[in-house]
Write a protein that holds these residues in place. Structure first.
Motif, mmCIF file in Angstrom:
data_model
loop_
_atom_site.group_PDB
_atom_site.id
_atom_site.type_symbol
_atom_site.label_atom_id
_atom_site.label_comp_id
_atom_site.label_asym_id
_atom_site.label_seq_id
_atom_site.Cartn_x
_atom_site.Cartn_y
_atom_site.Cartn_z
ATOM 1 N N GLU A 4 -63.169 177.066 -40.517
ATOM 2 C CA GLU A 4 -63.465 176.402 -39.242
ATOM 3 C C GLU A 4 -62.652 175.126 -39.084
ATOM 4 O O GLU A 4 -62.183 174.807 -37.996
ATOM 5 N N ASN A 7 -59.192 176.109 -38.264
ATOM 6 C CA ASN A 7 -59.169 176.596 -36.882
ATOM 7 C C ASN A 7 -59.176 175.436 -35.888
ATOM 8 O O ASN A 7 -58.477 175.473 -34.873
ATOM 9 N N ASP A 8 -59.969 174.391 -36.170
ATOM 10 C CA ASP A 8 -59.956 173.214 -35.294
ATOM 11 C C ASP A 8 -58.568 172.570 -35.273
ATOM 12 O O ASP A 8 -58.079 172.155 -34.220
ATOM 13 N N ILE A 11 -56.367 174.697 -33.133
ATOM 14 C CA ILE A 11 -56.668 174.483 -31.706
ATOM 15 C C ILE A 11 -56.054 173.168 -31.235
ATOM 16 O O ILE A 11 -55.441 173.113 -30.163
ATOM 17 N N ALA A 34 -56.482 184.644 -40.010
ATOM 18 C CA ALA A 34 -56.884 184.802 -38.606
ATOM 19 C C ALA A 34 -56.806 186.257 -38.159
ATOM 20 O O ALA A 34 -57.554 186.674 -37.274
ATOM 21 N N GLN A 115 -57.866 184.480 -30.798
ATOM 22 C CA GLN A 115 -58.977 183.549 -30.652
ATOM 23 C C GLN A 115 -59.394 183.046 -32.033
ATOM 24 O O GLN A 115 -59.616 183.844 -32.943
ATOM 25 N N VAL A 116 -59.465 181.739 -32.171
ATOM 26 C CA VAL A 116 -59.961 181.145 -33.412
ATOM 27 C C VAL A 116 -61.188 180.297 -33.073
ATOM 28 O O VAL A 116 -61.277 179.729 -31.986
ATOM 29 N N SER A 117 -62.111 180.229 -34.005
ATOM 30 C CA SER A 117 -63.364 179.503 -33.780
ATOM 31 C C SER A 117 -63.456 178.313 -34.712
ATOM 32 O O SER A 117 -63.485 178.475 -35.936
ATOM 33 N N GLY A 122 -65.000 174.788 -30.779
ATOM 34 C CA GLY A 122 -65.454 176.097 -30.332
ATOM 35 C C GLY A 122 -64.350 177.126 -30.453
ATOM 36 O O GLY A 122 -63.510 177.043 -31.338
ATOM 37 N N GLN A 123 -64.329 178.068 -29.517
ATOM 38 C CA GLN A 123 -63.366 179.159 -29.585
ATOM 39 C C GLN A 123 -62.260 178.964 -28.557
ATOM 40 O O GLN A 123 -62.535 178.775 -27.373
ATOM 41 N N GLU A 124 -61.018 179.009 -29.029
ATOM 42 C CA GLU A 124 -59.840 178.881 -28.157
ATOM 43 C C GLU A 124 -58.704 179.688 -28.766
ATOM 44 O O GLU A 124 -58.709 179.981 -29.961
#
Length: 154
Positions: A4, A7-8, A11, A34, A115-117, A122-124
């Motif tokens: 996570e 992923n942030d 994003i 991913a 899409q990564v969370s 969140g998810q983007e």
């Protein structure tokens, strides 16, 4: 938890480079993960259609990125964190394709939006290299260095 956090960072990188209209693609362990591969990574690897100075101008001190000084023209590193005091930073390694003597461009590089969370964002979507390009890169890495994860990723 680590995924996570990565992923942030992906994003945040996507937001920053998209805002500047820069073509980019994430590769390496994070991209493998991913896509659903059994891979744990501690950093983000990214190829981008810009030069080192532009990467620093776009990212340093914005979107949570801090430049890590080093001398290579074909590589620029940042630490990303959205936490107070820049705690728990993620290493983001960018390989610019614009530098003196470069023979590469991203013109024919295929990208996939995935899409990564993240925990904070969140998810983007984030752009990763198409699986064919990931495979070719891993084949080259496995042939030229002795790291277990290169062959495991294949």
């Amino acid at each position: 938890m680590l995924q996570e956090r990565l992923n942030d960072a992906a994003i945040a990188l996507s937001r920053a480079l998209n805002a500047a209209n820069i073509k980019y693609g994430i590769f390496g362990g994070h991209a493998i993960s991913a896509l659903g591969g059994p891979r744990v990574s501690k950093d983000l690897d990214c190829i981008a259609s810009l030069g080192k100075e532009d990467a620093i101008r776009i990212l340093d001190q914005s979107f949570g990125f801090r430049y890590v000084d080093q001398s290579r023209e074909d590589y620029v590193a940042f630490l990303w964190s959205d936490l107070p005091g820049n705690e728990n930073p993620v290493l983001v390694e960018i390989f610019p394709v614009v530098f003196p003597g470069s023979k590469f461009s991203m013109d024919n590089i295929g990208l996939t939006q995935i899409q990564v969370s993240g925990k904070s964002f969140g998810q983007e979507p984030a752009a990763i290299l198409d699986p064919l390009f990931l495979f070719k890169g891993k084949m080259r890495a496995a042939a030229s260095r002795d790291k277990f994860h290169d062959s495991a990723d294949l």
